[in-house]
Design a protein around this motif. Structure first.
Motif, mmCIF file in Angstrom:
data_model
loop_
_atom_site.group_PDB
_atom_site.id
_atom_site.type_symbol
_atom_site.label_atom_id
_atom_site.label_comp_id
_atom_site.label_asym_id
_atom_site.label_seq_id
_atom_site.Cartn_x
_atom_site.Cartn_y
_atom_site.Cartn_z
ATOM 1 N N GLY A 9 0.812 -1.216 0.000
ATOM 2 C CA GLY A 9 0.000 0.000 0.000
ATOM 3 C C GLY A 9 0.841 1.260 0.000
ATOM 4 O O GLY A 9 0.500 2.254 0.639
ATOM 5 N N GLY A 12 -0.850 4.869 -1.086
ATOM 6 C CA GLY A 12 -2.035 5.401 -0.415
ATOM 7 C C GLY A 12 -1.763 6.626 0.442
ATOM 8 O O GLY A 12 -0.663 7.180 0.455
ATOM 9 N N ASN A 87 0.297 -2.511 5.047
ATOM 10 C CA ASN A 87 -0.439 -1.253 5.014
ATOM 11 C C ASN A 87 -1.460 -1.204 3.874
ATOM 12 O O ASN A 87 -2.140 -0.205 3.707
ATOM 13 N N ARG A 89 -4.577 -1.239 1.410
ATOM 14 C CA ARG A 89 -5.997 -0.949 1.566
ATOM 15 C C ARG A 89 -6.649 -1.018 0.198
ATOM 16 O O ARG A 89 -5.979 -0.946 -0.818
ATOM 17 N N SER A 90 -7.956 -1.093 0.199
ATOM 18 C CA SER A 90 -8.696 -1.051 -1.059
ATOM 19 C C SER A 90 -9.961 -0.242 -0.853
ATOM 20 O O SER A 90 -10.807 -0.600 -0.026
ATOM 21 N N THR A 93 -13.234 -2.385 -1.586
ATOM 22 C CA THR A 93 -13.840 -3.292 -0.605
ATOM 23 C C THR A 93 -14.534 -2.542 0.521
ATOM 24 O O THR A 93 -15.310 -3.119 1.273
ATOM 25 N N LEU A 94 -14.257 -1.238 0.650
ATOM 26 C CA LEU A 94 -14.859 -0.447 1.739
ATOM 27 C C LEU A 94 -16.248 0.076 1.391
ATOM 28 O O LEU A 94 -16.889 0.711 2.227
ATOM 29 N N GLU A 110 -12.693 -7.425 2.451
ATOM 30 C CA GLU A 110 -12.007 -6.539 3.400
ATOM 31 C C GLU A 110 -11.267 -7.355 4.464
ATOM 32 O O GLU A 110 -10.118 -7.071 4.793
ATOM 33 N N GLN A 114 -7.247 -7.259 4.919
ATOM 34 C CA GLN A 114 -6.744 -6.672 6.168
ATOM 35 C C GLN A 114 -6.220 -7.694 7.172
ATOM 36 O O GLN A 114 -5.462 -7.326 8.079
ATOM 37 N N SER A 141 -6.015 0.757 13.074
ATOM 38 C CA SER A 141 -6.811 1.980 13.103
ATOM 39 C C SER A 141 -7.435 2.115 14.486
ATOM 40 O O SER A 141 -7.691 1.109 15.160
ATOM 41 N N TYR A 162 -14.846 -2.338 8.174
ATOM 42 C CA TYR A 162 -13.515 -1.748 8.319
ATOM 43 C C TYR A 162 -13.017 -1.920 9.755
ATOM 44 O O TYR A 162 -11.922 -2.431 9.997
ATOM 45 N N LYS A 166 -9.971 -4.298 11.225
ATOM 46 C CA LYS A 166 -8.837 -3.723 11.953
ATOM 47 C C LYS A 166 -8.730 -4.312 13.360
ATOM 48 O O LYS A 166 -7.625 -4.520 13.870
#
Length: 198
Positions: A9, A12, A87, A89-90, A93-94, A110, A114, A141, A162, A166
């Motif tokens: 990542g 980002g 790290n 992310r997408s 997927t969020l 996700e 993650q 997070s 999310y 996390k």
């Protein structure tokens, strides 16, 4: 001491400044990103005197064979990673529905990105680079520790999968820390607060 850090990542909101910072410290960085144009753009932004220490790799960490592609790039550049930073992310997927619910597909993807990918990469790096690997850092997070405030929920800015992913990543970090301690690999998680963007 110069380190060799693999950062997923890298293109980002957190990965881009982190890549620059690590390079400025004199470290080598293997930076991954989903899109080739994004990793190429990041490489172009790096000052010329630091560019030789940046090794961009475009790959889909959820795709078949992506790990082998990453390992191949590391080998072709004759690198021995000392650290792994998970790290990636997408934004895809969020996605949540207008009413705040999340599809089974996005929830599963996700969790895969993650939790499963950091687990597999961590185990793979420990096996492949055990002689050089010193540390693994997972990027968590605050929403893996506490629920988001109501104002974010109203904006649909903190979908439930999310935070759930996390939270699982934070616990995975503890599991890996205990299991990898005998081999001298430190495993930690950084849980950031809010990051302005989008």
């Amino acid at each position: 001491m110069s380190l060799t850090i693999v950062l997923t990542g890298a293109t980002g909101l957190i990965g881009t400044p982190l890549t620059r910072y690590l390079l400025e410290l004199g470290h080598k960085v293997v930076g991954t990103g989903l899109q080739k144009n994004s990793v190429d753009a990041l490489a172009d932004e790096i000052p010329s005197d630091l560019r030789s220490n940046f090794f961009p790799v475009a790959l889909d960490l959820l795709g078949d064979g992506s790990f082998l592609e990453l390992y191949g790039s590391i080998a072709s550049n004759d690198l021995q990673p000392t650290h792994l930073i998970n790290n990636a992310r997408s934004i895809g997927t969020l996605k949540a529905e207008p009413d705040g619910t999340v599809s089974r597909e996005n929830f599963t993807r996700e969790l895969e990105l993650q939790v499963v990918v950091p687990y597999e990469l961590s185990i793979g790096f420990a096996r492949r680079y055990g002689a050089s690997l010193k540390g693994i850092i997972n990027v968590g997070s605050q929403y893996g520790v506490v629920a988001p405030p109501p104002e974010l929920l109203r904006l649909n800015g903190a979908p439930p999968h999310y935070g759930a992913a996390k939270a699982a990543l934070i616990h995975l970090t503890k599991e890996l820390a205990v299991r990898m301690a005998p081999s001298g690999v430190q495993v930690n998680c950084i849980s950031f607060g809010g990051v302005e963007g989008r």
